[in-house]
Design a protein around this motif. Sequence first.
Motif, PDB file in Angstrom:
ATOM      1  N   LEU A 116      78.658  50.794  24.476  1.00 12.53           N
ATOM      2  CA  LEU A 116      77.367  50.904  25.143  1.00 12.53           C
ATOM      3  C   LEU A 116      76.621  49.582  25.113  1.00 12.53           C
ATOM      4  N   LEU A 117      76.022  49.263  26.231  1.00 12.42           N
ATOM      5  CA  LEU A 117      74.999  48.234  26.300  1.00 12.42           C
ATOM      6  C   LEU A 117      73.663  48.959  26.340  1.00 12.42           C
ATOM      7  N   ILE A 118      72.731  48.555  25.511  1.00  9.13           N
ATOM      8  CA  ILE A 118      71.462  49.263  25.379  1.00  9.13           C
ATOM      9  C   ILE A 118      70.311  48.379  25.861  1.00  9.13           C
ATOM     10  N   ASP A 119      69.536  48.903  26.784  1.00  4.05           N
ATOM     11  CA  ASP A 119      68.277  48.281  27.187  1.00  4.05           C
ATOM     12  C   ASP A 119      67.170  49.025  26.453  1.00  4.05           C
ATOM     13  N   ASP A 120      66.637  48.410  25.399  1.00  2.00           N
ATOM     14  CA  ASP A 120      65.624  49.088  24.581  1.00  2.00           C
ATOM     15  C   ASP A 120      64.240  48.471  24.745  1.00  2.00           C
ATOM     16  N   TRP A 121      64.003  47.820  25.886  1.00  2.00           N
ATOM     17  CA  TRP A 121      62.706  47.186  26.131  1.00  2.00           C
ATOM     18  C   TRP A 121      61.567  48.194  25.990  1.00  2.00           C
ATOM     19  N   ALA A 122      61.704  49.346  26.597  1.00  2.00           N
ATOM     20  CA  ALA A 122      60.644  50.355  26.526  1.00  2.00           C
ATOM     21  C   ALA A 122      60.489  50.890  25.104  1.00  2.00           C
ATOM     22  N   LYS A 123      61.595  51.038  24.406  1.00  2.00           N
ATOM     23  CA  LYS A 123      61.538  51.538  23.028  1.00  2.00           C
ATOM     24  C   LYS A 123      60.760  50.578  22.144  1.00  2.00           C
ATOM     25  N   GLN A 124      60.990  49.282  22.312  1.00  2.00           N
ATOM     26  CA  GLN A 124      60.285  48.287  21.506  1.00  2.00           C
ATOM     27  C   GLN A 124      58.778  48.337  21.741  1.00  2.00           C
ATOM     28  N   GLY A 125      58.373  48.766  22.918  1.00  2.00           N
ATOM     29  CA  GLY A 125      56.952  48.873  23.225  1.00  2.00           C
ATOM     30  C   GLY A 125      56.364  50.233  22.923  1.00  2.00           C
ATOM     31  N   GLY A 126      57.097  51.067  22.189  1.00  2.00           N
ATOM     32  CA  GLY A 126      56.581  52.391  21.838  1.00  2.00           C
ATOM     33  C   GLY A 126      56.672  53.394  22.963  1.00  2.00           C
ATOM     34  N   TYR A 127      57.588  53.168  23.883  1.00  2.00           N
ATOM     35  CA  TYR A 127      57.790  54.077  25.016  1.00  2.00           C
ATOM     36  C   TYR A 127      56.501  54.298  25.811  1.00  2.00           C
ATOM     37  N   ARG A 128      55.793  53.219  26.067  1.00  2.00           N
ATOM     38  CA  ARG A 128      54.554  53.303  26.845  1.00  2.00           C
ATOM     39  C   ARG A 128      54.747  52.843  28.286  1.00  2.00           C
ATOM     40  N   ASP A 129      55.876  52.227  28.572  1.00  2.00           N
ATOM     41  CA  ASP A 129      56.074  51.605  29.873  1.00  2.00           C
ATOM     42  C   ASP A 129      57.528  51.781  30.307  1.00  2.00           C
ATOM     43  N   ILE A 130      57.788  51.437  31.560  1.00  2.00           N
ATOM     44  CA  ILE A 130      59.114  51.504  32.146  1.00  2.00           C
ATOM     45  C   ILE A 130      59.530  50.091  32.534  1.00  2.00           C
ATOM     46  N   PRO A 131      60.782  49.703  32.305  1.00  2.00           N
ATOM     47  CA  PRO A 131      61.192  48.342  32.666  1.00  2.00           C
ATOM     48  C   PRO A 131      60.988  48.050  34.147  1.00  2.00           C
ATOM     49  N   ALA A 132      60.559  46.838  34.439  1.00  2.00           N
ATOM     50  CA  ALA A 132      60.389  46.436  35.832  1.00  2.00           C
ATOM     51  C   ALA A 132      61.742  46.233  36.510  1.00  2.00           C
ATOM     52  N   SER A 133      62.764  45.905  35.716  1.00  2.00           N
ATOM     53  CA  SER A 133      64.106  45.721  36.259  1.00  2.00           C
ATOM     54  C   SER A 133      65.116  45.974  35.157  1.00  2.00           C
ATOM     55  N   ILE A 134      66.362  46.235  35.545  1.00  2.00           N
ATOM     56  CA  ILE A 134      67.427  46.448  34.580  1.00  2.00           C
ATOM     57  C   ILE A 134      68.652  45.654  35.034  1.00  2.00           C
ATOM     58  N   ALA A 135      69.534  45.375  34.089  1.00  2.00           N
ATOM     59  CA  ALA A 135      70.737  44.583  34.386  1.00  2.00           C
ATOM     60  C   ALA A 135      71.858  45.514  34.823  1.00  2.00           C
ATOM     61  N   GLY A 136      71.724  46.055  36.036  1.00  2.00           N
ATOM     62  CA  GLY A 136      72.688  47.046  36.497  1.00  2.00           C
ATOM     63  C   GLY A 136      73.696  46.531  37.486  1.00  2.00           C
ATOM     64  N   ASP A 137      73.878  45.211  37.533  1.00  2.00           N
ATOM     65  CA  ASP A 137      74.785  44.642  38.521  1.00  2.00           C
ATOM     66  C   ASP A 137      76.075  44.092  37.912  1.00  2.00           C
ATOM     67  N   ASP A 138      76.309  44.378  36.649  1.00  2.00           N
ATOM     68  CA  ASP A 138      77.525  43.918  35.982  1.00  2.00           C
ATOM     69  C   ASP A 138      78.709  44.718  36.519  1.00  2.00           C
ATOM     70  N   PRO A 139      79.682  44.080  37.169  1.00  2.00           N
ATOM     71  CA  PRO A 139      80.802  44.826  37.756  1.00  2.00           C
ATOM     72  C   PRO A 139      81.703  45.503  36.720  1.00  2.00           C
ATOM     73  N   SER A 140      81.565  45.109  35.467  1.00  2.00           N
ATOM     74  CA  SER A 140      82.402  45.731  34.436  1.00  2.00           C
ATOM     75  C   SER A 140      81.819  47.046  33.929  1.00  2.00           C
ATOM     76  N   LEU A 141      80.587  47.375  34.331  1.00  2.00           N
ATOM     77  CA  LEU A 141      79.956  48.602  33.857  1.00  2.00           C
ATOM     78  C   LEU A 141      80.582  49.821  34.530  1.00  2.00           C
ATOM     79  N   ARG A 142      80.910  50.806  33.723  1.00  2.00           N
ATOM     80  CA  ARG A 142      81.414  52.075  34.271  1.00  2.00           C
ATOM     81  C   ARG A 142      80.299  52.829  34.970  1.00  2.00           C
TER      82      ARG A 142
END
Length: 359
Positions: A116-142
């Motif tokens: 797993l690759l984990i995007d925990d940006w929102a978690k670090q902020g106490g789940y108060r916000d939603i990421p403006a963008s995510i790294a979803g363009d990696d061709p190796s991701l299932r």
Amino acid sequence: MKRADNFNAGPAALPLPVLERIQDELPNYGGTGMSVMEFSHRSAEYEAIHNDAQTRLRRLLGIPDGYQVLFLQGGASLQFAMLPMNFLKPGEKALYVLTGSWSQKAADEAGRYGELLIDDWAKQGGYRDIPASIAGDDPSLRYVHITSNNTIYGTQWRALPKTTAPLVADMSSDILSRPVQVEDFALIYAGAQKNIGPSGVTVVIVRDDFLETANSDVPTVLKYSTHAQANSLYNTPPTFAIYVMACVLQWVEETGGLAGIVERNQKKAAAVYDVIDTHPNLYLGHAEKRARSEMNVTFRLPSDELTKSFLAEATERGFVGVKGYRTVGGVRVSLYNAVPVEAALRFAEFMQDFARRNG
């Protein structure tokens, strides 16, 4: 008959006309002399209900050809495991975007099957916000996994992300509450018990070409392909829950369709958030404004004593289910599709009255 103003987070409110219809049809559905609960799931009578629910959901969500609509059991919690079981292997990677407790649970299950690759940006902020963008363009991701609405913290992806990697979403708490471009997703899953029906049935919408890449070494009943090939009738489905869902979907169509739902949901959320914004020193909203959920409004008051007083008065006035989730506390007002606009307006009026006396 007095109905409660039901703001439970799930199982949640069902439309009164649907409940009345169920009451009328319960002992004798369509002149059969039997209840829906007594039908064989192989009968023509039940198959018509089953297919009607699929057809209405396809129409309301604009589900294009090339997607399967499955009715499964086990809730979203089973999907947390079933998804990676079907689409992740050791050495393969998936990205999980953590925006609340349920996305964390989904990631915990997926970690048993692959990397797993984990995007925990929102978690670090106490789940108060939603990421403006995510790294979803990696061709190796299932696949990339998101949770579109977060019931506990009251945040929501106001604009759903687009990725080049297959995108998967848990939409349990906001499915059919707003338009969604289904074709942007490889798979969507949702427990029905918040917006489209009662507890007991889980909807899975999966794209055919994604389904074709599923792992083969999966127990038969846990393969999406098993249920797709059998029209979700491989084993006995939750027939009564699917019947109720079909009734709810018909009610949606008869009350303005998805456009009507959107209009009513916006009115409900605006009524409650306007009071929060009017009294920011009393009602301490959890979510950042740009990430506010239209389904679950969460806030605290300045002290535990004041919060307890607020909740006690809410109960006295007949408001049900507004206590915050047990691990978070505070107040949570769930405004799912079947909650009437009038109920939200009454709650907003109560909030205003409480503010006048305690602000």
